[in-house]
Scaffold this active site. Structure first.
Site, short mmCIF file in Angstrom:
data_model
loop_
_atom_site.label_atom_id
_atom_site.label_comp_id
_atom_site.label_asym_id
_atom_site.label_seq_id
_atom_site.Cartn_x
_atom_site.Cartn_y
_atom_site.Cartn_z
N GLU A 216 0.81 -1.22 0.00
CA GLU A 216 0.00 0.00 0.00
C GLU A 216 0.85 1.27 0.00
O GLU A 216 0.89 2.03 0.97
CB GLU A 216 -0.97 -0.02 1.19
CG GLU A 216 -1.96 -1.18 1.09
CD GLU A 216 -3.01 -1.18 2.18
OE1 GLU A 216 -2.99 -0.29 3.05
OE2 GLU A 216 -3.86 -2.10 2.19
N GLU A 335 -4.71 -8.42 -1.52
CA GLU A 335 -5.05 -8.49 -0.09
C GLU A 335 -6.48 -8.00 0.05
O GLU A 335 -6.82 -6.94 -0.48
CB GLU A 335 -4.11 -7.63 0.75
CG GLU A 335 -4.43 -7.62 2.25
CD GLU A 335 -3.60 -6.59 3.02
OE1 GLU A 335 -2.36 -6.63 2.90
OE2 GLU A 335 -4.21 -5.75 3.71
#
Length: 537
Positions: A216, A335
């Protein structure tokens, strides 16, 4: 292309088993709901990867290296084998604070990965119990770090890599290791020297595995005070690919990324920049998705069709962005789970979470995603597939049934409803799993998010087929049961026979009939064994 209309009159859980007549099976209710669907058995929408349903081990497990030895649990290894074929991704927030700190020389470690065999991997029961108790306390500390957004550097040794590789190797999973992207030079360029040491060690052991870089990147500034734009990130991935190309073992290994968070406010700046400079470096583009904030969500959110449908436009936005830059590139959910922030306490590990999970699997396959990695098998948070004692939670059983019953071939099914809360019945259609069922069989994935039950009337093509039904419900009726951490399969509570044995997970064999029934608040798989769908031959 031939479409078959199906009338779905949506009341009572059938509980018929082979050779047993259920007196309620043909009864109707004055509150029955009607649903007409159109399905096509002659052509495929698309085909997903055989490892479509995959899982993660959160990097938080390595916050103290001793906890990695939980992967030596023979119970956890057995549970993981039931989810294969799959990828196992090791990554998450803390991967970008992990530094490889070798303790042994390469000469000591040269040789085969068989040095740590599956037998040697097994964790002594006394140590497993101690680590599970200590891990409970460790999770409290990790949660505090997450709340403060102040993360300490974590040093890991060869032991972490050895345990990960041995766990995936003995479980039959394919390991994807997430590298630290926050090791950067003064010019804000990725410093690959630590990753180079790790690759060198893994190659010396003959560890076959794939790689990621960073987790991220859109949140780097918030959690580490470092800003990395997408174009620079793509150059960093290109550098990693160059390093891999110089390795005899990893020159053709998988590289996946950039593991960006889901689009917010319809902005995909980092992903767009990454694709300009790094698309050719990766084998698949990865992004993350969560429906809600785990700290302020509710039961109603988990059952809200509009919340579930947010996955559609977010997925389409990512797919369109990737298609413009690299049309043939595969896209994965690298994810994902129900709620970000570690999950929603009292919800993400209960029966109600299954609606988000099964709907995500159905939508992702239909929309164009090839792999979906569930956060988390083990690690910090409350969205686990197994509990603190490594016993299966409802989403684990749901995942195992999906693996056994659903094939990678996606078929088209659409619903036309005549009742107001129309999206509370959600349907997906796949070819049945070919290792378990004959060619031509199909699996209907069904969800009833409503408190009202449903009768499903079938067209002649399916009503003449023998059916295997797998209906999952909470062991408690009504909304209260949605909070349960137990689940029933055809009214029988699912639990392990012992630490090394799963129950049979048998379906209820139903004779040919013109209708089926779907209970309130239920998740179901119906396998039409004799459907003879031409798309599934």
């Amino acid at each position: 292309m031939k479409s078959i209309p199906v009338l779905l009159l949506l009341p009572v859980l059938f509980s018929a088993t082979e050779g047993v007549h259920n007196p309620d099976l043909n009864q109707t209710s004055s509150e029955d709901l009607d649903l007409t669907v159109v399905l096509d058995l002659s052509s495929l929408v698309r085909r997903v990867d055989l490892r479509f349903l995959s899982v993660t081990v959160d990097a938080s497990l390595a916050s103290e290296e001793k906890f990695m030895f939980l992967l030596g649990s023979s119970k956890l290894r057995m549970l993981s084998r039931a989810l294969t074929p799959s990828f196992l991704r090791f990554g998450g927030t803390r991967q970008d604070f992990m530094v490889f700190t070798p303790q042994r020389s390469l000469q000591q470690d040269s040789g085969s990965s068989a040095a740590l065999t599956c037998d040697k991997l097994e964790l002594p029961p006394w140590l497993e119990e101690r680590l599970k108790k200590e891990w409970t306390h460790q999770q409290v500390l990790l949660m505090r770090e997450d709340l403060r957004r102040k993360y300490r550097r974590v040093k890991f040794t060869e032991n972490t890599v050895d345990m990960l590789h041995s766990f995936t190797n003995c479980s039959g999973m394919d390991l994807i290791f997430g590298l630290n992207a926050l090791l950067r030079t003064a010019d804000n360029v990725w410093n690959g020297s630590n990753a180079g040491s790790l690759l060198q060690y893994c190659e010396s052991r003959g560890y076959r595995m794939s790689w990621e870089l960073g987790n991220e990147p859109n949140s780097y500034e918030k959690k580490a005070g470092i800003r990395v734009d997408g174009y620079q990130l793509g150059q960093d991935f290109t550098r990693l690919r160059e390093m891999m190309s110089q390795s005899k073992l990893y020159h053709d290994a998988g590289l996946f990324g950039p593991d960006v968070g889901q689009p917010r406010d319809r902005r995909t700046d980092i992903l767009q920049g990454f694709l300009q400079s790094g698309a050719e470096a990766v084998d698949a583009v990865t992004w993350h998705h969560y429906y809600v904030n785990g700290r302020d969500t509710s039961l109603e959110d988990f059952l809200d069709p509009e919340v579930l449908d947010t996955l559609i436009w977010k997925t389409n936005e990512v797919l369109e962005t990737v298609k413009l830059a690299s049309p043939e590139k595969s896209v994965w959910l690298g994810e994902t789970s129900s709620a970000f922030g570690g999950g929603a306490v009292g919800l993400s590990d209960t029966f109600v979470a299954g609606f988000m999970w099964l709907d995500k699997l159905g939508l992702a396959a239909k929309l164009g995603l090839d792999v979906v990695m569930r956060q988390v098998l083990v690690g910090s948070g409350t969205y686990h597939l197994v509990d603190e004692n490594l016993d299966p939670l409802p989403d684990y059983w749901l995942s195992v049934l999906y693996k056994r019953l659903v094939g990678p071939e996606v078929l088209n099914i659409e619903g036309l409803h005549n009742f107001s809360r129309r999206k509370r019945v959600r349907l997906y259609l796949h070819c049945a799993h070919r290792q378990r069922y004959r060619r031509g069989a199909v699996t209907l994935i069904s969800m009833n998010l409503s408190h009202r039950a449903v009768r499903v009337s079938l067209p002649a093509r399916l009503s003449s087929s023998t059916v295997e039904a797998f209906v999952l419900q909470s062991e408690q009726p009504g909304e209260e049961g949605l909070y349960s951490r137990s689940v029933t399969l055809n009214t029988e509570v699912l639990k392990m026979v012992d630490d090394q044995t799963l129950p049979d997970l048998k379906g209820a064999r139903l004779p040919p009939s013109d209708h089926l029934q779907l209970p309130a608040y239920s998740l179901a798989f119906f396998v039409f064994i004799d459907a003879a769908a031409s798309a599934c031959f």
